[in-house]
Design an enzyme around this catalytic site. Sequence first.
Site, PDB file in Angstrom:
ATOM      1  N   HIS A  67      97.011  19.584  59.321  1.00 27.26           N
ATOM      2  CA  HIS A  67      97.757  20.840  59.159  1.00 27.26           C
ATOM      3  C   HIS A  67      98.072  21.512  60.498  1.00 27.26           C
ATOM      4  O   HIS A  67      98.365  22.700  60.533  1.00 27.26           O
ATOM      5  CB  HIS A  67      96.970  21.804  58.254  1.00 27.26           C
ATOM      6  CG  HIS A  67      96.923  21.364  56.819  1.00 27.26           C
ATOM      7  ND1 HIS A  67      96.086  21.931  55.884  1.00 27.26           N
ATOM      8  CD2 HIS A  67      97.613  20.414  56.154  1.00 27.26           C
ATOM      9  CE1 HIS A  67      96.265  21.336  54.710  1.00 27.26           C
ATOM     10  NE2 HIS A  67      97.179  20.411  54.849  1.00 27.26           N
TER      11      HIS A  67
ATOM     12  N   GLY B 183      83.590  20.743  52.395  1.00 24.49           N
ATOM     13  CA  GLY B 183      84.039  22.132  52.554  1.00 24.49           C
ATOM     14  C   GLY B 183      85.504  22.370  52.259  1.00 24.49           C
ATOM     15  O   GLY B 183      86.156  23.168  52.928  1.00 24.49           O
TER      16      GLY B 183
ATOM     17  N   TYR C  23      98.505  34.429  63.486  1.00 27.20           N
ATOM     18  CA  TYR C  23      97.964  33.256  64.191  1.00 27.20           C
ATOM     19  C   TYR C  23      97.373  33.610  65.558  1.00 27.20           C
ATOM     20  O   TYR C  23      96.417  32.963  66.000  1.00 27.20           O
ATOM     21  CB  TYR C  23      99.018  32.142  64.291  1.00 27.20           C
ATOM     22  CG  TYR C  23      99.269  31.538  62.928  1.00 27.20           C
ATOM     23  CD1 TYR C  23      98.331  30.672  62.355  1.00 27.20           C
ATOM     24  CD2 TYR C  23     100.391  31.888  62.185  1.00 27.20           C
ATOM     25  CE1 TYR C  23      98.514  30.158  61.085  1.00 27.20           C
ATOM     26  CE2 TYR C  23     100.588  31.372  60.910  1.00 27.20           C
ATOM     27  CZ  TYR C  23      99.647  30.511  60.363  1.00 27.20           C
ATOM     28  OH  TYR C  23      99.815  30.010  59.098  1.00 27.20           O
TER      29      TYR C  23
HETATM   30  N1  APR Z   1      79.402  24.990  53.469  1.00 22.08           N
HETATM   31  C1  APR Z   1      80.091  24.163  52.631  1.00 22.08           C
HETATM   32  N2  APR Z   1      81.148  24.549  51.921  1.00 22.08           N
HETATM   33  C2  APR Z   1      81.543  25.829  52.046  1.00 22.08           C
HETATM   34  C3  APR Z   1      80.893  26.758  52.890  1.00 22.08           C
HETATM   35  C4  APR Z   1      79.764  26.289  53.616  1.00 22.08           C
HETATM   36  N3  APR Z   1      79.075  27.080  54.434  1.00 22.08           N
HETATM   37  N4  APR Z   1      81.530  27.951  52.794  1.00 22.08           N
HETATM   38  C5  APR Z   1      82.533  27.770  51.940  1.00 22.08           C
HETATM   39  N5  APR Z   1      82.556  26.500  51.474  1.00 22.08           N
HETATM   40  C6  APR Z   1      83.500  25.867  50.548  1.00 22.08           C
HETATM   41  C7  APR Z   1      84.025  26.783  49.469  1.00 22.08           C
HETATM   42  O1  APR Z   1      83.151  26.759  48.358  1.00 22.08           O
HETATM   43  C8  APR Z   1      85.375  26.146  49.157  1.00 22.08           C
HETATM   44  O2  APR Z   1      85.248  25.105  48.190  1.00 22.08           O
HETATM   45  O3  APR Z   1      84.627  25.498  51.309  1.00 22.08           O
HETATM   46  C9  APR Z   1      85.784  25.516  50.490  1.00 22.08           C
HETATM   47  C10 APR Z   1      86.877  26.285  51.236  1.00 22.08           C
HETATM   48  O4  APR Z   1      88.035  26.241  50.467  1.00 22.08           O
HETATM   49  P1  APR Z   1      89.411  26.913  50.950  1.00 22.08           P
HETATM   50  O5  APR Z   1      89.147  28.295  51.440  1.00 22.08           O
HETATM   51  O6  APR Z   1      90.379  26.759  49.845  1.00 22.08           O
HETATM   52  O7  APR Z   1      89.819  26.035  52.230  1.00 22.08           O
HETATM   53  P2  APR Z   1      90.506  24.627  52.279  1.00 22.08           P
HETATM   54  O8  APR Z   1      90.135  23.771  51.124  1.00 22.08           O
HETATM   55  O9  APR Z   1      90.282  24.089  53.644  1.00 22.08           O
HETATM   56  O10 APR Z   1      92.038  25.021  52.151  1.00 22.08           O
HETATM   57  C11 APR Z   1      93.002  24.010  52.237  1.00 22.08           C
HETATM   58  O11 APR Z   1      94.731  25.635  52.221  1.00 22.08           O
HETATM   59  O12 APR Z   1      95.828  27.576  52.816  1.00 22.08           O
HETATM   60  C12 APR Z   1      95.643  26.263  53.091  1.00 22.08           C
HETATM   61  O13 APR Z   1      96.350  25.258  55.042  1.00 22.08           O
HETATM   62  C13 APR Z   1      95.250  25.930  54.503  1.00 22.08           C
HETATM   63  O14 APR Z   1      94.109  23.954  55.284  1.00 22.08           O
HETATM   64  C14 APR Z   1      94.067  25.002  54.331  1.00 22.08           C
HETATM   65  C15 APR Z   1      94.232  24.511  52.909  1.00 22.08           C
END
Ligand code: APR
Length: 230
Positions: free
Chosen positions: A107, A174, A54
Amino acid sequence: MKKNIVILTGAGISAESGLKTFRDNNGLWENHRVEDVATPEAFARNPELVHRFYNLRRLQLNEVEPNAAHKALAELEKAWQGDFLLVSQNVDDLHKRAGSKKLLNMHGQLRSIWCTSCDAKMNWENELTQTNECPRCRVKGDLRPDIVWFGEMPYYMDEIYEALNFCDYFVAIGTSGNVYPAAGFVQMCPQAHKIEINKDASLVSSYFDEQWIGPASEQVPTWARKILNS
Ligand code: APR
């Protein structure tokens, strides 16, 4: 008539600012095991490792800026006539720096720490280690990142469910739809028109009425202009 809107964001909205997502190629969870850095058990077992993970991410916030998608949501909030709520799973502070006000970081936040001794939460912009003492109660070694780890309850759930009950639009931006409860929000507002904005389809795409596929920095400003003119 005034319409109410709830927006949920995930790591994808900050990707173009230079912050790694979790599950894309070379994402954070490809290089770190969740069980080692993002659970209360990991912190109990090896707090320094968890702090290191972190600390790096907290310090990286000094090097990044909000992008056009964060800014478009802050502008949308200013112009919106009905209720507006932005719920973010992100622990960065880019929505805040872009000017969003009605914002819930469900979160937690990288730039916040929590003393488990006196229960105070405080702003913190630097490295945190087990040798730091709480600025409030002076106990040493009981400070942790103010991050909701796997197995812990996300923040503000009552407020979020209330807003979902009364929204006319639900927009997810996203987020991959892997992590609950956020991934389930789309199913909790059957009355709303539901829009997904993402680079790719998410795991819960089929629950949405409308898809905007592409990078957030392009799609979000275009969509925001459209909804304001509708
Ligand atoms: N524009 C739009 N979407 C995007 C971009 C972009 N430039 N880059 C990536 N993405 C999309 C990916 O296709 C994916 O569907 O954003 C999403 C990111 O997904 P994750 O990495 O799984 O992130 P998130 O959904 O925020 O994760 C949820 O998981 O580990 C935990 O606590 C953590 O808050 C987080 C939670």
